[in-house]
Motif scaffolding. Structure first.
Motif, PDB file in Angstrom:
ATOM      1  N   ASP A 109       0.889  -1.062   0.135  1.00 27.19           N
ATOM      2  CA  ASP A 109      -0.145  -0.097   0.076  1.00 27.19           C
ATOM      3  C   ASP A 109       0.898   1.409  -0.137  1.00 27.19           C
ATOM      4  O   ASP A 109       0.759   2.455  -0.667  1.00 27.19           O
ATOM      5  N   ARG A 110       1.983   1.256   0.692  1.00 27.49           N
ATOM      6  CA  ARG A 110       2.846   2.536   0.886  1.00 27.49           C
ATOM      7  C   ARG A 110       3.410   2.502  -0.515  1.00 27.49           C
ATOM      8  O   ARG A 110       3.614   3.865  -1.040  1.00 27.49           O
ATOM      9  N   ASP A 121      -0.005   8.181  -6.290  1.00 27.67           N
ATOM     10  CA  ASP A 121      -1.100   9.026  -5.387  1.00 27.67           C
ATOM     11  C   ASP A 121      -2.264   9.510  -6.409  1.00 27.67           C
ATOM     12  O   ASP A 121      -2.156   9.267  -7.480  1.00 27.67           O
ATOM     13  N   TRP A 122      -3.168  10.308  -5.678  1.00 27.48           N
ATOM     14  CA  TRP A 122      -4.167  10.750  -6.379  1.00 27.48           C
ATOM     15  C   TRP A 122      -3.949  11.634  -7.708  1.00 27.48           C
ATOM     16  O   TRP A 122      -4.480  11.514  -8.793  1.00 27.48           O
ATOM     17  N   PRO A 123      -2.972  12.748  -7.711  1.00 28.50           N
ATOM     18  CA  PRO A 123      -2.806  13.345  -9.059  1.00 28.50           C
ATOM     19  C   PRO A 123      -2.167  12.492  -9.927  1.00 28.50           C
ATOM     20  O   PRO A 123      -2.740  12.745 -11.142  1.00 28.50           O
ATOM     21  N   LYS A 124      -1.377  11.404  -9.811  1.00 29.30           N
ATOM     22  CA  LYS A 124      -0.810  10.780 -10.766  1.00 29.30           C
ATOM     23  C   LYS A 124      -2.045   9.712 -11.320  1.00 29.30           C
ATOM     24  O   LYS A 124      -2.245   9.613 -12.610  1.00 29.30           O
ATOM     25  N   LEU A 129     -17.475   8.312  -1.888  1.00 34.11           N
ATOM     26  CA  LEU A 129     -16.068   8.385  -1.262  1.00 34.11           C
ATOM     27  C   LEU A 129     -15.511   6.907  -0.678  1.00 34.11           C
ATOM     28  O   LEU A 129     -14.596   7.023  -0.543  1.00 34.11           O
ATOM     29  N   GLU A 130     -16.775   6.229  -0.428  1.00 30.99           N
ATOM     30  CA  GLU A 130     -16.381   4.795   0.150  1.00 30.99           C
ATOM     31  C   GLU A 130     -15.592   4.201  -1.074  1.00 30.99           C
ATOM     32  O   GLU A 130     -15.164   2.756  -0.419  1.00 30.99           O
ATOM     33  N   LEU A 131     -15.528   4.401  -2.343  1.00 32.36           N
ATOM     34  CA  LEU A 131     -15.052   3.600  -3.204  1.00 32.36           C
ATOM     35  C   LEU A 131     -13.692   3.977  -3.286  1.00 32.36           C
ATOM     36  O   LEU A 131     -12.898   3.025  -3.788  1.00 32.36           O
ATOM     37  N   LEU A 157      -4.781   5.543  -0.396  1.00 32.82           N
ATOM     38  CA  LEU A 157      -4.840   7.159  -0.453  1.00 32.82           C
ATOM     39  C   LEU A 157      -5.046   7.722   0.566  1.00 32.82           C
ATOM     40  O   LEU A 157      -4.783   9.059   0.694  1.00 32.82           O
ATOM     41  N   GLY A 158      -5.582   7.066   1.641  1.00 29.29           N
ATOM     42  CA  GLY A 158      -6.030   7.830   3.068  1.00 29.29           C
ATOM     43  C   GLY A 158      -7.076   8.896   2.616  1.00 29.29           C
ATOM     44  O   GLY A 158      -8.008   8.654   1.855  1.00 29.29           O
ATOM     45  N   LYS A 159      -6.618  10.040   2.977  1.00 34.83           N
ATOM     46  CA  LYS A 159      -7.425  11.405   2.636  1.00 34.83           C
ATOM     47  C   LYS A 159      -6.680  12.319   1.775  1.00 34.83           C
ATOM     48  O   LYS A 159      -7.085  13.427   1.674  1.00 34.83           O
ATOM     49  N   SER A 160      -5.571  11.655   1.064  1.00 30.68           N
ATOM     50  CA  SER A 160      -4.877  12.872   0.334  1.00 30.68           C
ATOM     51  C   SER A 160      -5.465  12.582  -1.034  1.00 30.68           C
ATOM     52  O   SER A 160      -4.767  12.008  -1.972  1.00 30.68           O
TER      53      SER A 160
END
Length: 813
Positions: free
Chosen positions: A586-587, A594-597, A726-728, A733-736
Motif C-alpha cells: 500500500d505504501r 497518489d491521486w494526482p498521478k 467516497l467509500e469507493l 490514498l488515505g485522505k490525500s
C-alpha cells in the motif's frame, strides 16, 4: 350593481383583461401586465417567457425558454444581476417604449432602454426567441425600439446577430452564468474582436483564453471539430456600420443552440426528439491546442504529437532550456534573420491562421498582388488569401505570428516571410516555395523506390519461407530488426529479462547496442493470437502517433519467430502497480499512484482514446482496453498498447457486428459480449471500468462487496445512488486526494459503463467532463450489474482466469 350598458361594458372588460394576461399571448401593451405565474408564448409555440427559479435557488428571474422541449432550457434572462426575492414581480410595457420589471414596492429593478419615443409601444415574443419592443403599428425589425437579441446571456440562437454595431455602439456577446443557480455574468465571455481582421475570442476574467481564427469567407479558421451542417447558412457582414455574424436556419425542424458554460466551454447543442435530450456536436476548446498562444510566436501545436508544441519549419526555439521543460511561451525565432533584401515566402499548409489583431486586409488584391504588397513592406511578416469562397482578397500580418495549430482538415495556407538564404542553402531558386511541385515529385519517386525495394526483399523472403502468401504488405514501412540484434539485446530471451506474458506471448526487456532500452513482444507458438493479430498490430500502431499511445519501434520476422519491438516502459503496466498484491505494498502504491498521478493517468487514457476514435487517420476501436494494456513511462504517463484485436472504421461507419468476439471479461460491454456488437461506445464502457478500477484500486473481475455480492460496477453505482461514492476510494490514498476530482471521476466512470450504448458519452465529452466543473447528467444502472454471475454462466465455453488474458469466442451469442 351598475346595470347600464356602460357599466356592463366596464365589467366585461375587467373580466377579460385578466384572462388575456394569463393566456397564451405573444404580445402585451401598456394595459397588460405579466405577473409571476403568467407567461407569453410566441405565435408558433416555439418559445415561452415567464418567471422562473434556476436550480435550487428561491430567487425569481424573468427568462425565455423553449416551449416545446420537455427539459426546461433557459436561453435568456432579463434581470440576471438583480433577482427578485419572492413571487411578487410584474413585467409591463410603459411609455415611451420601455419594458420594465417591478418588485413588490413598485420599484423598477430592470428595464430595457430606447432613445426613441412612440405613442403605442408593445412587447412581443417572436418565434425566433427574440423579445422585442416596437411600435404597435410597425413590424419592421430595423425600427425596433429594443430587442433581447442585442443583449444575450449565455446562449446564441439562430437569427441572432453576434458582433459590433458601430452605429448604435452595441456589442453583442455571450457571457457565462456564475453558477447553475445564479445567472449573473460569470468568469467567461465569448465575443467578436475587431482590433484587426474580425475573429472570435473567449476570455477568462478578461484575459485571452481561447481564440477562434479569423473569418475565411466560409467559416472561422480554427474550428477544429466543427461538422458541416446543411441545416444552417453562415452569414458574415463586414462594413463601416457593423461586423456581424449570424446563422440562419434552413431546416426549421432542427432545434439548436450555442452556449457558453460556467467552466468556459462553448458548445453547440441539437435537440433529439427520439431520445428527448440535447446532444453536443461541437466543443470549444476541443483540446489543449485550443489554448491561446500555447506554443508562443512561430510555434505550432499538434495534439497528436508529444510534446504538442514544435517550431514551424525553418524556426528554432528562442529559449531551448524552457522548451525542454515544456514551457513553450517564449516561442520560436527564425534560423536566419530577415534582411529585407531579397526576402522570400515559405508556404505553410493545413494550419489555423495566426492571431489577426495586427493585420491589414484588401478585398480587391489577388494572391500574387498580395505577395508583392507584403514584399514591399519590411514590417510585413506574412500574407494569405482573404476570402476562400471567392478565391480573392489579401490579409497581411505585421507582427510575430502567434496561436498557430495544425489542423487535420479545413486548415489554411499562409505564406511567411523568410531570408532568401534559407532557400538558397537548399539549392533551390528563391522564387520556389516549400512544397513545390519538383520537391514533391522527387520525394514521391524516392518513396516509391524504397517501397519497391522493401517489397521485393519481403516477397523473396516469403517465397523462401513459404509463408504469408497473398498477405497484405501494409507494414512494409516499419523498420526491421535483425534476429541476432534482438537475441543480443534480450540476453537470448533470458528469464531475468522477462517482463511478463499476455495473450500474444512473453514480453522481454532489452537494450540495443546504442543503449536504447526496448520491450520485445514475442509471438508464442501456443498463443491464442496469431499472424492476423500480429499484422493488425503492425498496420495500426505503425500509423498512429500520440503521446498516450505506445510507440512501436519496429518488428523482427525470421523463420517461425515474429516479434514486435516497442519503446520500453520503466513502470511496466498499470495493473502491476494497481493490483500487484504483495508485489506492490500500500505504501509503495501510494507513492507511485497518489491521486494526482491517478487522475493524470485517467485523463491520458481518455485523450488517447479520443485520438483513436476521432482524430486519427484510421478511426480505430481498440476492443481490448484494460489495465494490463496501459503501460506507464518513467513519468507515469499512460500509453495505450496492444492493437492486435483493434478494428478501424471508415467514412461514417460507427458500429459493426462480429461472429468473433475478442476481449477480456470484466471490461467487455454487454452488447459486445452477448451479441457481438461493437462500436466506439464499447471502448467507452471499457474506459469506464478502468476509471473505477483506478479510483478504487480494485479489479472489476473478481471483486465482490460484502453486503450485496455485487461486482465493482454494481458496488460503485449503489454507493453513488446512496451518495456514498467516497467509500469507493482506494484505502491506500488515505485522505490525500482532491475531493471534486475523485467524485467527478467516479461519476464519469459510471456514465461510461451505462447499460445502453446510446446513454454513454463520447470520448470527446468524457475529456471535457473530466477537465471542467460543469454539472454532469445522472448515471443510469451499469451494464453487467451482477457480472460475476454472468461470467459463471459463460465459463463453459471459454476458459478465463484472473490474469485477464484476452479471450476469443468464435461466435457472438
Amino acid at each position: 350593481m351598475n346595470t347600464s350598458p356602460k357599466g356592463f361594458l366596464l365589467l366585461a372588460c375587467s373580466l377579460i383583461i385578466p384572462i388575456i394576461s394569463s393566456g397564451a399571448i405573444d404580445t402585451i401593451n401598456t394595459t397588460h401586465i405579466i405577473r409571476d405565474g403568467d407567461t407569453m408564448v410566441s405565435s408558433g409555440g416555439m418559445f415561452e417567457l415567464g418567471f422562473f427559479s434556476p436550480g435550487n435557488s428561491r430567487n425569481r428571474y424573468v427568462g425565455i425558454w423553449f416551449k416545446k422541449i420537455t427539459v426546461r432550457t433557459v436561453v435568456w434572462v432579463a434581470n440576471r444581476e438583480v433577482p427578485l426575492p419572492n413571487e411578487s414581480g410584474v413585467l409591463k410595457v410603459m411609455e415611451p417604449g420601455i419594458l420594465a420589471l417591478l418588485n413588490d414596492t413598485n420599484a423598477t429593478i430592470w428595464s430595457s432602454n430606447t432613445s426613441r419615443s412612440v405613442q403605442n409601444p408593445v412587447a412581443q415574443l417572436l418565434d425566433s426567441g427574440n423579445l422585442v419592443v416596437r411600435n404597435a403599428a410597425d413590424n419592421n425589425p430595423e425600427n425596433f425600439l429594443w430587442q433581447s437579441f442585442d443583449y444575450p446571456t449565455d446562449t446564441f440562437l439562430p437569427g441572432m446577430g453576434f458582433g459590433w454595431n458601430f452605429v448604435t455602439g452595441i456589442n453583442t456577446y455571450l457571457s457565462s452564468w456564475k453558477t447553475n443557480e445564479d445567472p449573473a455574468p460569470g468568469d467567461y465571455a465569448y465575443f467578436m474582436d475587431t482590433t484587426g481582421y474580425p475573429q472570435i475570442f473567449m476570455t477568462k476574467n478578461k484575459v485571452e483564453h481561447i481564440r477562434i481564427g479569423p473569418w475565411t469567407g466560409l467559416r472561422f479558421s480554427g474550428t477544429t471539430n466543427a461538422i458541416e451542417d446543411p441545416t444552417y447558412k453562415l452569414i458574415m457582414v463586414m462594413n463601416e456600420n457593423e461586423v456581424n455574424y449570424r446563422e440562419e436556419t434552413i431546416d426549421r425542424s432542427v432545434i439548436s443552440r450555442f452556449t457558453l458554460s460556467q467552466s468556459g466551454v462553448a458548445q453547440r447543442w441539437t435537440w433529439v426528439d427520439r431520445t428527448q435530450e440535447w446532444v453536443i456536436y461541437l466543443n470549444v476548446p476541443a483540446d489543449n491546442c485550443d489554448n491561446y498562444k500555447l506554443c508562443g510566436a512561430y510555434g505550432s501545436c499538434n495534439i497528436a504529437n508529444s510534446p504538442s508544441c514544435e517550431c514551424l519549419d525553418k524556426f528554432v526555439p528562442k529559449d531551448p532550456e524552457s522548451w525542454v521543460r515544456a514551457d513553450w511561451s517564449s516561442g520560436c525565432i527564425r534560423k536566419t534573420n530577415l534582411s529585407c533584401q531579397g526576402d522570400v515566402f515559405f508556404k505553410y499548409s493545413g494550419i489555423k491562421l495566426p492571431d489577426a489583431r495586427h493585420t491589414r486586409h484588401n478585398e480587391s488584391l489577388t494572391l500574387e498582388e498580395c505577395r508583392a504588397e507584403c514584399l514591399r513592406n519590411c514590417s510585413c511578416t506574412a500574407y494569405t488569401l482573404l476570402d476562400l469562397s471567392k478565391s480573392s482578397g489579401c490579409l497581411l500580418w505585421f507582427e510575430d505570428l502567434i496561436d498557430i495549430r495544425e489542423l487535420s482538415q479545413d486548415g489554411q495556407e499562409i505564406y511567411i516571410r523568410m531570408a532568401a538564404s534559407e532557400i538558397d542553402s537548399e539549392g533551390k531558386k528563391p522564387e520556389v516555395l516549400i512544397g513545390s511541385l519538383t520537391s514533391v515529385i522527387v520525394m514521391v519517386l524516392l518513396v516509391l523506390c524504397l517501397f519497391l525495394y522493401i517489397w521485393k526483399r519481403r516477397s523473396e523472403s516469403k517465397i523462401r519461407k513459404g509463408r504469408y502468401r497473398g498477405s497484405n504488405e501494409e507494414h512494409s514501412e516499419l523498420p526491421s530488426f535483425s534476429y541476432s540484434a534482438i537475441l543480443k539485446a534480450t540476453n537470448y530471451f533470458s528469464d531475468d529479462n522477462k517482463l511478463g506474458e499476455g495473450g500474444f506471448g512473453p514480453v522481454y526487456k532489452g537494450a540495443l547496442e546504442d543503449g536504447q532500452e526496448i520491450a520485445v513482444k514475442r509471438l508464442s507458438s501456443t498463443s491464442t493470437q496469431g499472424i492476423d493479430e500480429f499484422k493488425n498490430e503492425v498496420i495500426f500502431i505503425a500509423k498512429l502517433q500520440h503521446r498516450n499511445l505506445v510507440r512501436l519501434l519496429g518488428c523482427c520476422i525470421q523463420g517461425e519467430e515474429n516479434m514486435l519491438i516497442y519503446e520500453y516502459m520503466p513502470h511496466k503496466s498499470l495493473d502491476v502497480i494497481l493490483f500487484g498484491g504483495h508485489l506492490t505494498s500500500d505504501r509503495k502504491r501510494n507513492v507511485l499512484l497518489d491521486w494526482p498521478k491517478r487522475f493524470h493517468i485517467i485523463n491520458g487514457i481518455a485523450r488517447g482514446l479520443l485520438y483513436l476514435h476521432q482524430d486519427s487517420r484510421l478511426r480505430i476501436i481498440h476492443r481490448d482496453l484494460k489495465a494490463s494494456n496501459i503501460l506507464l513511462d518513467s513519468d507515469m504517463n499512460p500509453k495505450i498498447s496492444d492493437f492486435g484485436t483493434a478494428r478501424s472504421f471508415g467514412g461514417n461507419e460507427t458500429s459493426a457486428k462480429t461472429r468473433r468476439v475478442v476481449g477480456t471479461y470484466g471490461y467487455m460491454s454487454p452488447e459486445y459480449a452477448v451479441d457481438g456488437l461493437f462500436s466506439v461506445k464499447s471502448d467507452v464502457f471499457s474506459f469506464g471500468v478502468l476509471v473505477l478500477e483506478i479510483v478504487s484500486g480494485k479489479r472489476n473481475r473478481g471483486f465482490s462487496d460484502s453486503d450485496y455480492h455485487l461486482n465493482l460496477l454494481g458496488h460503485a453505482w449503489t454507493l453513488y445512488k446512496e451518495e456514498r461514492s467516497l467509500e469507493l476510494v482506494d484505502a491506500s490514498l488515505g485522505k490525500s486526494f482532491c475531493l471534486p476530482e475523485v467524485l467527478r471521476s467516479i461519476h464519469v466512470g459510471l456514465l461510461c459503463v451505462q447499460k445502453k450504448p446510446d446513454d454513454r458519452p463520447s470520448m470527446s465529452s468524457v475529456v471535457l467532463m473530466l477537465g471542467n466543473e460543469g454539472v454532469l447528467p445522472p448515471a443510469n444502472q451499469p451494464g453487467f450489474f451482477l457480472e460475476r454471475e454472468v461470467i459463471a454462466q459463460s465459463s463453459t465455453t471459454t476458459t478465463t482466469s484472473t490474469n485477464e488474458l484476452t479471450i476469443t469466442m468464435p461466435e457472438g451469442r
